[in-house]
Design a protein around this motif. Structure first.
Motif, PDB file in Angstrom:
ATOM      1  N   LYS A  20       0.823  -1.210   0.000  1.00 32.48           N
ATOM      2  CA  LYS A  20       0.000   0.000   0.000  1.00 32.48           C
ATOM      3  C   LYS A  20       0.857   1.260   0.000  1.00 32.48           C
ATOM      4  N   GLY A  21       1.923   1.237  -0.800  1.00 33.17           N
ATOM      5  CA  GLY A  21       2.772   2.413  -0.935  1.00 33.17           C
ATOM      6  C   GLY A  21       3.862   2.535   0.110  1.00 33.17           C
ATOM      7  N   ARG A  22       3.871   1.685   1.111  1.00 33.97           N
ATOM      8  CA  ARG A  22       4.914   1.723   2.145  1.00 33.97           C
ATOM      9  C   ARG A  22       5.947   0.661   1.826  1.00 33.97           C
ATOM     10  N   ARG A  23       7.207   1.054   1.789  1.00 32.58           N
ATOM     11  CA  ARG A  23       8.282   0.109   1.471  1.00 32.58           C
ATOM     12  C   ARG A  23       9.017  -0.273   2.749  1.00 32.58           C
ATOM     13  N   LEU A  24       9.355  -1.559   2.832  1.00 33.34           N
ATOM     14  CA  LEU A  24      10.167  -2.065   3.935  1.00 33.34           C
ATOM     15  C   LEU A  24      11.570  -1.490   3.826  1.00 33.34           C
ATOM     16  N   LYS A  25      12.062  -0.928   4.909  1.00 31.45           N
ATOM     17  CA  LYS A  25      13.443  -0.444   4.961  1.00 31.45           C
ATOM     18  C   LYS A  25      14.190  -1.267   5.996  1.00 31.45           C
ATOM     19  N   ILE A  26      15.297  -1.874   5.568  1.00 33.53           N
ATOM     20  CA  ILE A  26      16.135  -2.644   6.487  1.00 33.53           C
ATOM     21  C   ILE A  26      17.329  -1.767   6.829  1.00 33.53           C
ATOM     22  N   TYR A  27      17.435  -1.362   8.085  1.00 32.60           N
ATOM     23  CA  TYR A  27      18.490  -0.435   8.492  1.00 32.60           C
ATOM     24  C   TYR A  27      19.827  -1.145   8.688  1.00 32.60           C
ATOM     25  N   TYR A  28      19.825  -2.197   9.480  1.00 39.66           N
ATOM     26  CA  TYR A  28      21.056  -2.954   9.705  1.00 39.66           C
ATOM     27  C   TYR A  28      20.722  -4.302  10.316  1.00 39.66           C
ATOM     28  N   ALA A  29      21.735  -5.166  10.376  1.00 39.14           N
ATOM     29  CA  ALA A  29      21.564  -6.497  10.954  1.00 39.14           C
ATOM     30  C   ALA A  29      22.704  -6.763  11.924  1.00 39.14           C
ATOM     31  N   THR A  30      22.445  -7.638  12.872  1.00 39.47           N
ATOM     32  CA  THR A  30      23.473  -8.046  13.820  1.00 39.47           C
ATOM     33  C   THR A  30      23.279  -9.524  14.150  1.00 39.47           C
ATOM     34  N   GLN A  31      24.366 -10.206  14.435  1.00 41.98           N
ATOM     35  CA  GLN A  31      24.286 -11.615  14.818  1.00 41.98           C
ATOM     36  C   GLN A  31      24.257 -11.696  16.326  1.00 41.98           C
ATOM     37  N   VAL A  32      23.255 -12.404  16.860  1.00 40.91           N
ATOM     38  CA  VAL A  32      23.094 -12.465  18.310  1.00 40.91           C
ATOM     39  C   VAL A  32      23.377 -13.842  18.896  1.00 40.91           C
ATOM     40  N   ALA A  33      23.456 -14.874  18.046  1.00 38.78           N
ATOM     41  CA  ALA A  33      23.746 -16.217  18.544  1.00 38.78           C
ATOM     42  C   ALA A  33      24.484 -17.003  17.470  1.00 38.78           C
ATOM     43  N   VAL A  34      25.173 -18.071  17.916  1.00 37.32           N
ATOM     44  CA  VAL A  34      25.981 -18.864  17.006  1.00 37.32           C
ATOM     45  C   VAL A  34      25.338 -20.226  16.726  1.00 37.32           C
ATOM     46  N   LYS A  35      24.826 -20.895  17.747  1.00 37.54           N
ATOM     47  CA  LYS A  35      24.229 -22.218  17.565  1.00 37.54           C
ATOM     48  C   LYS A  35      22.762 -22.177  17.933  1.00 37.54           C
ATOM     49  N   ASN A  44      11.951  -0.652   9.522  1.00 40.26           N
ATOM     50  CA  ASN A  44      11.025   0.426   9.870  1.00 40.26           C
ATOM     51  C   ASN A  44       9.676  -0.116  10.359  1.00 40.26           C
ATOM     52  N   ASP A  45       9.206  -1.235   9.779  1.00 31.79           N
ATOM     53  CA  ASP A  45       7.926  -1.813  10.194  1.00 31.79           C
ATOM     54  C   ASP A  45       7.965  -3.324   9.979  1.00 31.79           C
ATOM     55  N   PRO A  46       8.019  -4.123  11.043  1.00 36.53           N
ATOM     56  CA  PRO A  46       8.113  -5.584  10.899  1.00 36.53           C
ATOM     57  C   PRO A  46       6.949  -6.199  10.129  1.00 36.53           C
ATOM     58  N   LYS A  47       5.775  -5.547  10.129  1.00 40.47           N
ATOM     59  CA  LYS A  47       4.611  -6.100   9.422  1.00 40.47           C
ATOM     60  C   LYS A  47       4.814  -6.095   7.909  1.00 40.47           C
ATOM     61  N   LEU A  48       5.739  -5.273   7.416  1.00 41.00           N
ATOM     62  CA  LEU A  48       5.998  -5.207   5.976  1.00 41.00           C
ATOM     63  C   LEU A  48       6.914  -6.331   5.493  1.00 41.00           C
ATOM     64  N   MET A  49       7.525  -7.087   6.412  1.00 38.11           N
ATOM     65  CA  MET A  49       8.425  -8.174   6.035  1.00 38.11           C
ATOM     66  C   MET A  49       7.594  -9.392   5.642  1.00 38.11           C
ATOM     67  N   HIS A  50       7.531  -9.678   4.359  1.00 41.72           N
ATOM     68  CA  HIS A  50       6.781 -10.827   3.853  1.00 41.72           C
ATOM     69  C   HIS A  50       7.605 -12.083   4.091  1.00 41.72           C
ATOM     70  N   TYR A  51       6.933 -13.209   4.339  1.00 49.83           N
ATOM     71  CA  TYR A  51       7.665 -14.449   4.637  1.00 49.83           C
ATOM     72  C   TYR A  51       8.561 -14.864   3.475  1.00 49.83           C
ATOM     73  N   SER A  52       8.159 -14.567   2.239  1.00 48.82           N
ATOM     74  CA  SER A  52       8.985 -14.968   1.096  1.00 48.82           C
ATOM     75  C   SER A  52      10.280 -14.152   1.031  1.00 48.82           C
ATOM     76  N   TYR A  53      10.216 -12.878   1.426  1.00 43.96           N
ATOM     77  CA  TYR A  53      11.430 -12.059   1.420  1.00 43.96           C
ATOM     78  C   TYR A  53      12.356 -12.471   2.573  1.00 43.96           C
ATOM     79  N   LYS A  54      11.757 -12.831   3.699  1.00 40.95           N
ATOM     80  CA  LYS A  54      12.544 -13.315   4.836  1.00 40.95           C
ATOM     81  C   LYS A  54      13.284 -14.595   4.441  1.00 40.95           C
ATOM     82  N   ARG A  55      12.589 -15.455   3.702  1.00 38.11           N
ATOM     83  CA  ARG A  55      13.210 -16.695   3.239  1.00 38.11           C
ATOM     84  C   ARG A  55      14.318 -16.429   2.229  1.00 38.11           C
ATOM     85  N   TYR A  56      14.084 -15.438   1.372  1.00 36.95           N
ATOM     86  CA  TYR A  56      15.113 -15.039   0.411  1.00 36.95           C
ATOM     87  C   TYR A  56      16.378 -14.602   1.144  1.00 36.95           C
ATOM     88  N   LEU A  57      16.226 -13.797   2.191  1.00 38.48           N
ATOM     89  CA  LEU A  57      17.390 -13.335   2.962  1.00 38.48           C
ATOM     90  C   LEU A  57      18.089 -14.504   3.656  1.00 38.48           C
TER      91      LEU A  57
END
Length: 81
Positions: A20-35, A44-57
């Protein structure tokens, strides 16, 4: 630094989804665990993260860091102001 460079490459290849005209912006990432490898993405808004894009990442991180066959966890959080 390497993780955020990888994230920038992934976003450049395949842009984040928009809703609806709002684009997901990913600011940065960090690793919080190893195993298992767990990454937190600040957006900017977690609701904009589609499961298919999360899987792509997840698949892009697997391919880039040689984690084939390893379970990955991506946690999407809203960046606090």
């Amino acid at each position: 630094g390497v993780l955020n460079d990888c994230l920038a490459d992934a976003v450049a290849i395949n842009e984040p989804p928009s809703d609806k005209g709002r684009r997901l912006k990913i600011y940065y990432a960090t690793q919080v665990a190893v195993k298992p490898p767990t990454f937190v993405l600040f957006v900017n808004d977690p609701k904009l993260m589609h499961y298919s894009y999360k899987r792509y990442l997840e698949n892009y991180f697997r391919k880039t860091f040689g984690l084939e066959g390893t379970p990955l966890h991506l946690i999407v959080r809203e960046k606090t102001r």
